[in-house]
Design a protein around this motif. Structure first.
Motif, PDB file in Angstrom:
ATOM      1  N   LEU A 114       0.819  -1.213   0.000  1.00  0.00           N
ATOM      2  CA  LEU A 114       0.000   0.000   0.000  1.00  0.00           C
ATOM      3  C   LEU A 114       0.856   1.268   0.000  1.00  0.00           C
ATOM      4  O   LEU A 114       0.861   2.054   0.943  1.00  0.00           O
ATOM      5  N   ARG A 115       1.587   1.462  -1.096  1.00  0.00           N
ATOM      6  CA  ARG A 115       2.459   2.634  -1.249  1.00  0.00           C
ATOM      7  C   ARG A 115       2.671   2.892  -2.741  1.00  0.00           C
ATOM      8  O   ARG A 115       2.468   1.981  -3.571  1.00  0.00           O
ATOM      9  N   VAL A 116       3.125   4.102  -3.076  1.00  0.00           N
ATOM     10  CA  VAL A 116       3.465   4.410  -4.468  1.00  0.00           C
ATOM     11  C   VAL A 116       4.974   4.414  -4.690  1.00  0.00           C
ATOM     12  O   VAL A 116       5.444   4.138  -5.800  1.00  0.00           O
ATOM     13  N   ARG A 117       5.761   4.710  -3.643  1.00  0.00           N
ATOM     14  CA  ARG A 117       7.218   4.677  -3.786  1.00  0.00           C
ATOM     15  C   ARG A 117       7.720   3.243  -3.679  1.00  0.00           C
ATOM     16  O   ARG A 117       7.246   2.471  -2.863  1.00  0.00           O
ATOM     17  N   ASP A 118       8.696   2.934  -4.500  1.00  0.00           N
ATOM     18  CA  ASP A 118       9.313   1.612  -4.495  1.00  0.00           C
ATOM     19  C   ASP A 118       8.274   0.495  -4.552  1.00  0.00           C
ATOM     20  O   ASP A 118       8.368  -0.497  -3.829  1.00  0.00           O
ATOM     21  N   ASN A 119       7.291   0.675  -5.406  1.00  0.00           N
ATOM     22  CA  ASN A 119       6.285  -0.358  -5.647  1.00  0.00           C
ATOM     23  C   ASN A 119       6.584  -0.970  -7.015  1.00  0.00           C
ATOM     24  O   ASN A 119       6.403  -0.322  -8.044  1.00  0.00           O
ATOM     25  N   THR A 120       7.040  -2.213  -7.016  1.00  0.00           N
ATOM     26  CA  THR A 120       7.564  -2.819  -8.235  1.00  0.00           C
ATOM     27  C   THR A 120       6.515  -2.921  -9.338  1.00  0.00           C
ATOM     28  O   THR A 120       6.782  -2.583 -10.492  1.00  0.00           O
ATOM     29  N   ALA A 121       5.314  -3.377  -8.990  1.00  0.00           N
ATOM     30  CA  ALA A 121       4.272  -3.530 -10.008  1.00  0.00           C
ATOM     31  C   ALA A 121       3.841  -2.180 -10.562  1.00  0.00           C
ATOM     32  O   ALA A 121       3.681  -2.013 -11.781  1.00  0.00           O
ATOM     33  N   ASN A 169      -4.717   2.819   5.624  1.00  0.00           N
ATOM     34  CA  ASN A 169      -3.614   2.907   4.667  1.00  0.00           C
ATOM     35  C   ASN A 169      -4.110   2.855   3.226  1.00  0.00           C
ATOM     36  O   ASN A 169      -3.481   3.438   2.335  1.00  0.00           O
ATOM     37  N   MET A 170      -5.231   2.191   2.995  1.00  0.00           N
ATOM     38  CA  MET A 170      -5.852   2.260   1.670  1.00  0.00           C
ATOM     39  C   MET A 170      -6.274   3.693   1.348  1.00  0.00           C
ATOM     40  O   MET A 170      -6.095   4.170   0.223  1.00  0.00           O
ATOM     41  N   ARG A 171      -6.834   4.369   2.341  1.00  0.00           N
ATOM     42  CA  ARG A 171      -7.248   5.761   2.118  1.00  0.00           C
ATOM     43  C   ARG A 171      -6.035   6.642   1.809  1.00  0.00           C
ATOM     44  O   ARG A 171      -6.083   7.486   0.905  1.00  0.00           O
ATOM     45  N   ALA A 172      -4.963   6.454   2.570  1.00  0.00           N
ATOM     46  CA  ALA A 172      -3.750   7.242   2.330  1.00  0.00           C
ATOM     47  C   ALA A 172      -3.186   6.947   0.947  1.00  0.00           C
ATOM     48  O   ALA A 172      -2.750   7.860   0.229  1.00  0.00           O
ATOM     49  N   LEU A 173      -3.201   5.675   0.555  1.00  0.00           N
ATOM     50  CA  LEU A 173      -2.733   5.303  -0.775  1.00  0.00           C
ATOM     51  C   LEU A 173      -3.605   5.926  -1.856  1.00  0.00           C
ATOM     52  O   LEU A 173      -3.095   6.456  -2.861  1.00  0.00           O
ATOM     53  N   ALA A 174      -4.917   5.872  -1.660  1.00  0.00           N
ATOM     54  CA  ALA A 174      -5.834   6.456  -2.649  1.00  0.00           C
ATOM     55  C   ALA A 174      -5.563   7.945  -2.835  1.00  0.00           C
ATOM     56  O   ALA A 174      -5.579   8.454  -3.967  1.00  0.00           O
ATOM     57  N   ASP A 175      -5.284   8.653  -1.748  1.00  0.00           N
ATOM     58  CA  ASP A 175      -4.951  10.078  -1.848  1.00  0.00           C
ATOM     59  C   ASP A 175      -3.676  10.280  -2.665  1.00  0.00           C
ATOM     60  O   ASP A 175      -3.593  11.186  -3.503  1.00  0.00           O
ATOM     61  N   SER A 176      -2.672   9.437  -2.414  1.00  0.00           N
ATOM     62  CA  SER A 176      -1.415   9.552  -3.158  1.00  0.00           C
ATOM     63  C   SER A 176      -1.628   9.270  -4.638  1.00  0.00           C
ATOM     64  O   SER A 176      -1.076   9.965  -5.509  1.00  0.00           O
ATOM     65  N   LEU A 177      -2.427   8.262  -4.934  1.00  0.00           N
ATOM     66  CA  LEU A 177      -2.702   7.920  -6.328  1.00  0.00           C
ATOM     67  C   LEU A 177      -3.487   9.030  -7.018  1.00  0.00           C
ATOM     68  O   LEU A 177      -3.213   9.383  -8.181  1.00  0.00           O
TER      69      LEU A 177
END
Length: 365
Positions: free
Chosen positions: A11-18, A58-66
């Motif tokens: 659940l992150r955008v940095r260093d996310n391989t996929a 953490n899904m909410r935080a990820l959604a904001d980042s995305l």
């Protein structure tokens, strides 16, 4: 190509391989997918309120980042993994996605889910790309000279560092660039998850990769040098407290290892003793993921050492409930269990103490 990137325990955008791979392979924009399966989490996985709440926040935080990257987020919510294959294929059709990207998970139910979804997506004419992300090296790829999975940690660690010294050093991927806005909006995440209560742990375990990065930096700067001396003392803040963030993929093991190496002038077995010991703990995590893949029975309620399945355990519900609630009469065990019940986390050494007490003293499976 328009990829659909399916986020699970990453659940992150940095260093996310996929996510990194998907963004590099398209000029048509990426769509993100989050799946919520409450009954699966509760009944099959035994999640508690703290875990479900932490994942949702953490899904909410990820959604904001995305959203800040113009990556729309789609949400599929259903009780279990059953039917996810059809739901994902339908979503890909509606969102005009022609490739599915995800980072591999290795436990039994997750493997079954991914095989089913991958087969359905491929049958529908779309491509599937599964990536290694949960670990620094793909589980079970650090192998003995006989090409078998290591069952003892020390030789595994030695081979891990040999591979690193040979130049196989996975780097951290940067955050993707902002993409052109697509022509549809994101779904809204639910306020709560069915069957789980709010444990009110927002202040104890703040969500989001920004906080996880801050927690990592704070540990590296303030406590890493004393880690070897203070990590065994449950009454002090001597550990990283990053385990929840690693478990949900809010921070990556690569980020942790590189941060420790940077603090130790890239020394592996010299320099700051605390840094050397903490890097060893990261490799322990790699080792157990390797065991999981090499011996999949361990995620199916089976013993790692098969002959121990002949042990005749006691059957004592009262003793088990007393252990769960911190009422055994053994102060350190009870303190450990009360900590777990209170904040959803337990100090590393207390995990060992309480688990050993359950199995070796109470003799409960």
């Amino acid at each position: 190509m328009r990829p659909l990137v399916w986020f699970r325990s990453d659940l992150r955008v940095r260093d996310n391989t996929a996510l990194h791979a998907a963004c590099r392979q398209t000029d048509d924009g990426v769509v993100a997918l989050l799946t919520i399966t409450p009954a699966q989490w509760r009944e099959k996985f035994g999640w508690g309120d703290a875990k479900a709440d932490f994942v949702l926040r953490n899904m909410r935080a990820l959604a904001d980042s995305l959203e800040s990257l113009n990556i729309p987020v789609r949400v599929i919510e259903q009780p279990t993994f059953d039917g996810l294959d059809e739901a994902i294929v339908g979503l890909m059709r509606n969102a005009k996605c022609d490739a599915l990207f995800f980072n591999r998970e290795y436990e039994h139910y997750e493997q079954q889910r991914d095989e089913s979804v991958s087969a359905a997506v491929s049958e529908a004419g779309y491509s599937v790309q599964a990536k290694t992300d949960q670990t620094i090296y793909a589980p079970a790829s650090v192998r003995t000279k006989q090409d078998t999975v290591y069952t003892v940690f020390t030789p595994f660690k030695k081979r891990f560092w040999e591979r690193w010294k040979e130049g196989d050093r996975p780097e951290c991927h940067p955050s993707p660039k902002r993409q052109q806005k697509l022509d549809f909006e994101s779904d809204r995440l639910p306020d709560s998850i069915d069957g789980f209560d709010d444990p009110d742990l927002d202040d104890t375990w703040p969500a989001g990769e920004k906080h996880a990065g801050s927690r990592l930096r704070s540990f590296i700067s303030d406590r890493l040098s004393d880690y070897d001396d203070r990590r065994d003392i449950p009454s002090v803040n001597g550990t990283s407290t990053l385990s929840p963030y690693l478990a949900c993929g809010v921070v990556s093991p690569r980020q942790c290892l590189h941060a420790a190496l940077d603090a130790n002038q890239n020394k592996i077995d010299s320099g700051k003793t605390g840094a050397v010991i903490w890097m060893e703990e990261i490799i322990w995590r790699e080792f157990y993921k390797s065991i999981l893949v090499g011996f999949p029975r361990v995620s199916r309620g089976r013993a790692f050492k098969a002959d121990t399945e002949a042990i005749r355990w006691k059957d004592d519900d009262d003793a088990f409930e007393a252990w769960c609630e911190g009422r055994t009469g053994y102060p350190i065990v009870d303190a450990a269990m009360r900590q777990l019940n209170s904040i959803g986390w337990m100090h590393n050494r207390l995990r060992m103490v309480s688990a050993m007490f359950l199995t070796k003293d109470l003799f409960l499976d």
